[in-house]
Design a protein around this motif. Structure first.
Motif, PDB file in Angstrom:
ATOM      1  N   MET A 141      12.247  -3.870   7.378  1.00 34.47           N
ATOM      2  CA  MET A 141      10.848  -4.516   8.145  1.00 34.47           C
ATOM      3  C   MET A 141      10.048  -4.908   7.540  1.00 34.47           C
ATOM      4  O   MET A 141       9.361  -4.090   6.551  1.00 34.47           O
ATOM      5  N   ILE A 142       9.608  -6.096   7.352  1.00 33.08           N
ATOM      6  CA  ILE A 142       8.563  -6.699   6.752  1.00 33.08           C
ATOM      7  C   ILE A 142       7.430  -6.904   7.441  1.00 33.08           C
ATOM      8  O   ILE A 142       7.640  -7.610   8.551  1.00 33.08           O
ATOM      9  N   GLU A 143       6.211  -6.206   7.410  1.00 32.28           N
ATOM     10  CA  GLU A 143       5.079  -6.327   7.962  1.00 32.28           C
ATOM     11  C   GLU A 143       3.970  -7.058   7.270  1.00 32.28           C
ATOM     12  O   GLU A 143       4.179  -7.013   6.063  1.00 32.28           O
ATOM     13  N   PRO A 144       2.983  -7.491   7.824  1.00 33.84           N
ATOM     14  CA  PRO A 144       2.019  -8.046   7.115  1.00 33.84           C
ATOM     15  C   PRO A 144       1.403  -7.176   6.167  1.00 33.84           C
ATOM     16  O   PRO A 144       0.978  -5.781   6.383  1.00 33.84           O
TER      17      PRO A 144
ATOM     18  N   LYS B 273       2.349 -12.326   2.624  1.00 37.69           N
ATOM     19  CA  LYS B 273       2.205 -12.865   1.453  1.00 37.69           C
ATOM     20  C   LYS B 273       3.562 -13.522   0.933  1.00 37.69           C
ATOM     21  O   LYS B 273       4.365 -12.894   1.145  1.00 37.69           O
ATOM     22  N   ILE B 274       3.123 -14.566   0.041  1.00 40.80           N
ATOM     23  CA  ILE B 274       4.412 -15.072  -0.858  1.00 40.80           C
ATOM     24  C   ILE B 274       5.086 -14.254  -1.499  1.00 40.80           C
ATOM     25  O   ILE B 274       6.458 -14.014  -1.727  1.00 40.80           O
TER      26      ILE B 274
ATOM     27  N   LEU C 222      11.031  -9.560  10.167  1.00 41.96           N
ATOM     28  CA  LEU C 222       9.691  -9.915   9.804  1.00 41.96           C
ATOM     29  C   LEU C 222       8.889 -10.096  11.023  1.00 41.96           C
ATOM     30  O   LEU C 222       8.846 -10.930  12.032  1.00 41.96           O
ATOM     31  N   ASN C 223       7.983  -8.982  11.144  1.00 42.81           N
ATOM     32  CA  ASN C 223       7.240  -8.866  12.163  1.00 42.81           C
ATOM     33  C   ASN C 223       5.837  -9.832  11.996  1.00 42.81           C
ATOM     34  O   ASN C 223       5.322  -9.909  10.877  1.00 42.81           O
ATOM     35  N   ASN C 224       5.410 -10.066  13.148  1.00 42.63           N
ATOM     36  CA  ASN C 224       4.289 -10.977  13.198  1.00 42.63           C
ATOM     37  C   ASN C 224       4.543 -12.275  12.187  1.00 42.63           C
ATOM     38  O   ASN C 224       3.630 -12.375  11.268  1.00 42.63           O
ATOM     39  N   ALA C 225       5.539 -12.849  12.663  1.00 41.89           N
ATOM     40  CA  ALA C 225       6.175 -14.114  11.503  1.00 41.89           C
ATOM     41  C   ALA C 225       4.831 -14.913  11.421  1.00 41.89           C
ATOM     42  O   ALA C 225       4.797 -15.522  10.540  1.00 41.89           O
TER      43      ALA C 225
END
Length: 369
Positions: free
Chosen positions: A114-117, A123-124, A148-151
């Motif tokens: 799970m990727i969060e901001p 970020k890159i 990817l949350n909040n893409a």
């Protein structure tokens, strides 16, 4: 949380289950819809359905293979346990109880991320880490799943980097992008994803869930009506305090109506400091005016959103003209619509309060009257 635990999104869940059953799993999905309506839960459920250890071997169509078919258990080096007879085989849903399902739900599975901001943005560097991981074969699962949350909060550089990955997807890898603002994404990213729409939950369903958790009926109805169809929002502490927030707002408006334009301009400045809070206040006001309209038109209070204030609403409805209530309701809705178009919050709120003062009797709104 397997698919069968996702609340109120039958159409989206059925679409994803059919993809799993037929083996036509897209390499990238775009889950769209308001915040808190089940997009995250459905993404985790998809990861569980693809990697559940209790599901028997079944075939997926995998691009790139000569036959087009890949048998999951034969393709994987991981030995899965014999299915537990206590959990009937369901090749389109996870059991929720095997080690893989539990690890996915707890955020501890090495092949489901799970990727969060990172702060305000994705970020890159996060996307580059994702790219490197996606290029590797799964560690223990059948499928690697990146959520990817909040893409929509990806930086331009991050979005362009992700686009390259979506153009050349690795086999048995699924990307799931979650967003409530599709327009903020690169059109080229949107075009490379299979879109799945998640709708706001019906108010009645949210009300029933809140009552099941022990909430008093009138409060559950009010909170459900102001939840914007989001169970996450309905359960937030801010929304749980809505009855008190409503009473303070109406009392403040009543004082402003009596004290004059200067007091209303001062109140508008306070309300407009935070756009999210202002939206909530306008929804509260809309619900109150709606109840006045219902009580005035029908003479009944059983259909009220604010049924904990039924006597007050009936008393106010008896002394106000229906056309004045409708004018006020239209003014509130116009302001809400203007704010979605990035109108100035303070000026919009000032205009609204002055319009309401002209339309409604000065002593109308106090809930303690």
């Amino acid at each position: 949380m397997p698919f069968h635990d996702v609340i109120g999104q039958a159409r989206a869940v059925l679409f994803l289950q059919r993809a799993v059953t037929t083996g036509r799993v897209a390499h990238a999905y775009l889950f769209t819809g308001p915040a808190g309506v089940g997009k995250r839960a459905a993404a985790l459920a998809l990861a569980q359905a693809l990697n559940c250890q209790q599901v028997s071997s079944f075939e997926f169509r995998v691009p790139g293979l000569k036959s087009g078919i890949c048998n999951l258990q034969q393709h994987s080096d991981t030995q899965h346990p014999t299915p537990n007879t206590q959990h009937p085989e369901s090749p389109n849903d996870g059991c929720g109880e095997c080690r893989a399902c539990r690890n996915i739900a707890n955020g501890q599975h090495p092949d489901v991320q799970m990727i969060e901001p990172d702060g305000a943005t994705v970020k890159i560097e996060q996307i580059r880490t994702l790219e490197a991981d996606a290029a590797l074969v799964p560690y223990e699962a059948q499928w690697k799943v990146f959520i990817l949350n909040n893409a929509e909060r990806m930086t331009e550089a991050a979005a362009n980097a992700l686009l390259k990955t979506l153009e050349e997807p690795a086999r048995n890898t699924v990307f799931v992008l979650l967003t409530s603002t599709v327009a903020a994404l690169l059109p080229t990213i949107v075009s490379r994803c299979q879109a799945v729409t998640f709708s706001p939950l019906p108010h009645g369903q949210i009300e029933a869930l809140l009552r099941e958790q022990g909430m008093e009926s009138s409060q559950a109805r009010l909170i459900a009506s102001l939840s914007r169809g989001s169970i996450e929002r309905a359960l937030s502490p801010e929304v749980a305090s809505l009855p008190a927030t409503r009473d303070r707002l109406l009392e403040g408006l009543a004082r402003g109506f009596q004290d004059g334009p200067a007091a209303l301009i001062e109140l508008a400045d306070k309300l407009a400091k935070d756009r999210e809070t202002l939206q909530q206040q306008l929804e509260i006001l809309s619900a109150w005016l709606r109840d006045l309209m219902v009580a005035k038109a029908s003479g009944k209070t059983k259909w009220l959103v604010n049924d904990d204030r039924g006597e007050t609403i009936a008393r106010q409805a008896a002394v106000v003209r229906l056309d004045a209530v409708l004018e006020g309701l239209r003014a509130v809705h116009t302001t809400m619509d203007n704010l979605t178009r990035n109108a100035n919050p303070r000026l919009s709120t000032e205009d609204l309060l002055l319009r309401l003062r002209e339309a409604l009797p000065s002593g109308l709104l106090p809930v303690s009257a």
